[in-house]
Design an enzyme around this catalytic site. Structure first.
Site, short mmCIF file in Angstrom:
data_model
loop_
_atom_site.label_atom_id
_atom_site.label_comp_id
_atom_site.label_asym_id
_atom_site.label_seq_id
_atom_site.Cartn_x
_atom_site.Cartn_y
_atom_site.Cartn_z
N MET A 123 11.75 24.56 -0.35
CA MET A 123 10.79 23.81 -0.91
C MET A 123 11.64 22.74 -2.16
SD MET A 123 7.36 24.75 -3.23
CE MET A 123 6.74 25.77 -1.92
N LYS A 128 0.93 -1.01 -0.04
CA LYS A 128 -0.01 0.09 0.07
C LYS A 128 1.05 1.14 0.07
CE LYS A 128 -0.31 -0.11 5.16
NZ LYS A 128 -0.89 -0.66 6.21
N TYR A 168 16.78 30.76 3.97
CA TYR A 168 15.50 31.48 4.68
C TYR A 168 15.71 31.73 6.26
CZ TYR A 168 12.65 30.71 0.65
OH TYR A 168 12.07 30.70 -0.49
N ARG A 200 -11.05 0.91 15.08
CA ARG A 200 -10.58 1.66 13.79
C ARG A 200 -11.78 1.39 12.60
NH1 ARG A 200 -4.42 1.39 11.04
NH2 ARG A 200 -5.35 -0.45 10.48
#
Ligand SMILES: *Cc1c(COP(=O)(O)O)cnc(C)c1O
Length: 407
Positions: A353, A34, A300, A141
């Site tokens: 980023m 998954k 930054y 769950r």
């Protein structure tokens, strides 16, 4: 290419065999792929695991199941020789058609799902759909809790003969905790549920529970604690079913450290951890080198100030690619690292980023075009997770780079 992932097919296959061997010949090992195989690429991993012997693959939803089926077909594995694909998240009504179309085996735990599958089967002229029934034994769950909730599901199954219970399963909240009280309670609840299913006249072929830690944690044998797989085998045998365990993380070479319940004093040695090998190496090439004077503030907010003349290498990746911003370094010790060969370079300043700077002052040989290992042997997903305050699972499935096979 900005950054890329190299996947070792050989190591993935070997990890599968280590887990299968540890689980024992009578127990099946479902390979969980998954979340795009925990960031490793389900399309790449599914055929490798199939060839390594996996008779079951686990995905989260029908869309993942469909893409796994097509990857297996493209890899030349004919439909008749493909593994079964378990869809582990309880679906919505509209998922039923995709489940049938791609020959997936859904996990069910509520009446609505069963009805939807039965109706879809009738519409498609399909005689019988296999499902695995999930029991909620304490995670609250998914799944039906034993007692009234499970009774309602069993009643629904009685009314819809098209839906056949091929397996009964549950999931543990604390499999990595040796001697866990929560696990003991969950085991008992699961056994009750299996009784209840048997009393309804159902004969599942599979009983499954547990994850990577369940295989790793096989030494939980002292006192009243039966080792996890010993328990699973016993319970499956009593139900004339086969036991199965579902492993994800360890296929990719990782495992959680085993913990001990407060009052547990027996052994807690990992069984397979030392035999697992890392499958993923995440790499990037240096795109620029620059030198800065002492006193220069980097990135930054200028969180890092050069205390001397420094040589910096720029890497073309950042948090948009899944490199965690917590790896930012305010000094050369506080952040993450990358590796050039066997030599480490500290991440300095904020991870941006799409860009990250590393300190190569002490590595004069590093030049533009050189490969840096961002995650792999030497600085692993465990190291990333430790700095980011999370678990290796989240690091691995957060990686967004383009991928390729190396072996
Ligand atoms: C993800 C998942 C697993 C695999 O867990 P690992 O800790 O990665 O081995 C097993 N069972 C279920 C139901 C899961 O969702």
């Amino acid at each position: 290419m900005k950054s890329w992932i190299e996947i070792s097919a050989q190591r993935l296959a070997e990890n599968y065999r280590v887990l299968a061997d540890a689980a024992g010949a009578d127990a099946a090992v479902l390979a969980v792929i998954k979340a795009d195989a925990y960031g490793h690429g389900a399309q790449l991993c599914a055929p490798v695991l199939t060839r390594a012997g996996a008779a079951w693959l686990g995905v989260t939803d029908p869309a993942e199941g469909a893409s796994v089926r097509s990857a297996l077909a493209s890899a030349g594995i004919p439909a008749g020789r493909q593994p079964r694909v378990l869809v582990m998240s309880e679906g919505l009504e509209e998922d039923a058609a995709a489940v049938l179309e791609h020959r997936l085996t859904p996990v069910v735990g509520n009446a609505v799902q069963i009805e939807a599958l039965a109706h879809a089967a009738k519409r498609h002229g399909i005689h019988s759909v296999d499902v695995h029934l999930e029991i909620d034994t304490g995670m609250a769950r998914q799944g039906a809790a034993p007692g009234r909730e499970l009774d309602a599901v069993l009643e629904q199954l009685r009314q819809h003969n098209e839906v056949r219970v091929d397996g009964v399963m549950t999931h543990f909240a604390s499999a990595e905790v040796t001697g866990s009280h929560q696990t003991s309670a969950q085991r008992q609840t699961f056994e009750q549920a299996i009784q209840q299913v048997a009393s309804a006249g159902l004969r599942p072929s599979w009983i499954h529970a547990g994850n990577s830690s369940t295989v790793d944690n096989q030494h939980d044998e002292s006192g009243s604690h039966e080792c996890p797989l010993c328990w699973l085998r016993r319970v499956a045998r009593a139900a004339s079913a086969r036991p199965m365990v579902r492993t994800g993380l360890s296929l990719y070479g990782y495992s959680l450290p085993l913990e001990r319940e407060r009052d547990y004093t027996g052994p807690a040695d990992p069984l397979v951890r030392s035999r697992l090998q890392l499958v993923m190496t995440w790499k990037a090439c240096v795109t620029h080198i620059r030198e800065v004077e002492a006193g220069t503030r980097l990135g930054y907010n200028g969180t890092f100030t050069a205390s001397e003349r420094m040589r910096l290498a720029l890497l073309p990746l950042g948090y948009a690619d899944g490199l965690r911003r917590e790896l930012s370094g305010t000094d050369i010790r506080s952040g993450g690292r990358v590796l050039f060969g066997s030599q480490a370079a500290a991440i300095v300043g904020r991870v941006s980023m799409n860009l990250t700077m590393v300190d190569v002052t002490a590595l004069p040989g590093v030049t533009v075009g050189d490969e840096a290992v961002v995650l792999g042997q030497g600085f692993t997903a465990d190291d990333h997770a430790c700095i980011a305050g999370t678990i290796p699972y989240e690091i691995l499935c957060g990686i967004k780079s383009a991928r390729r096979f190396c072996s």
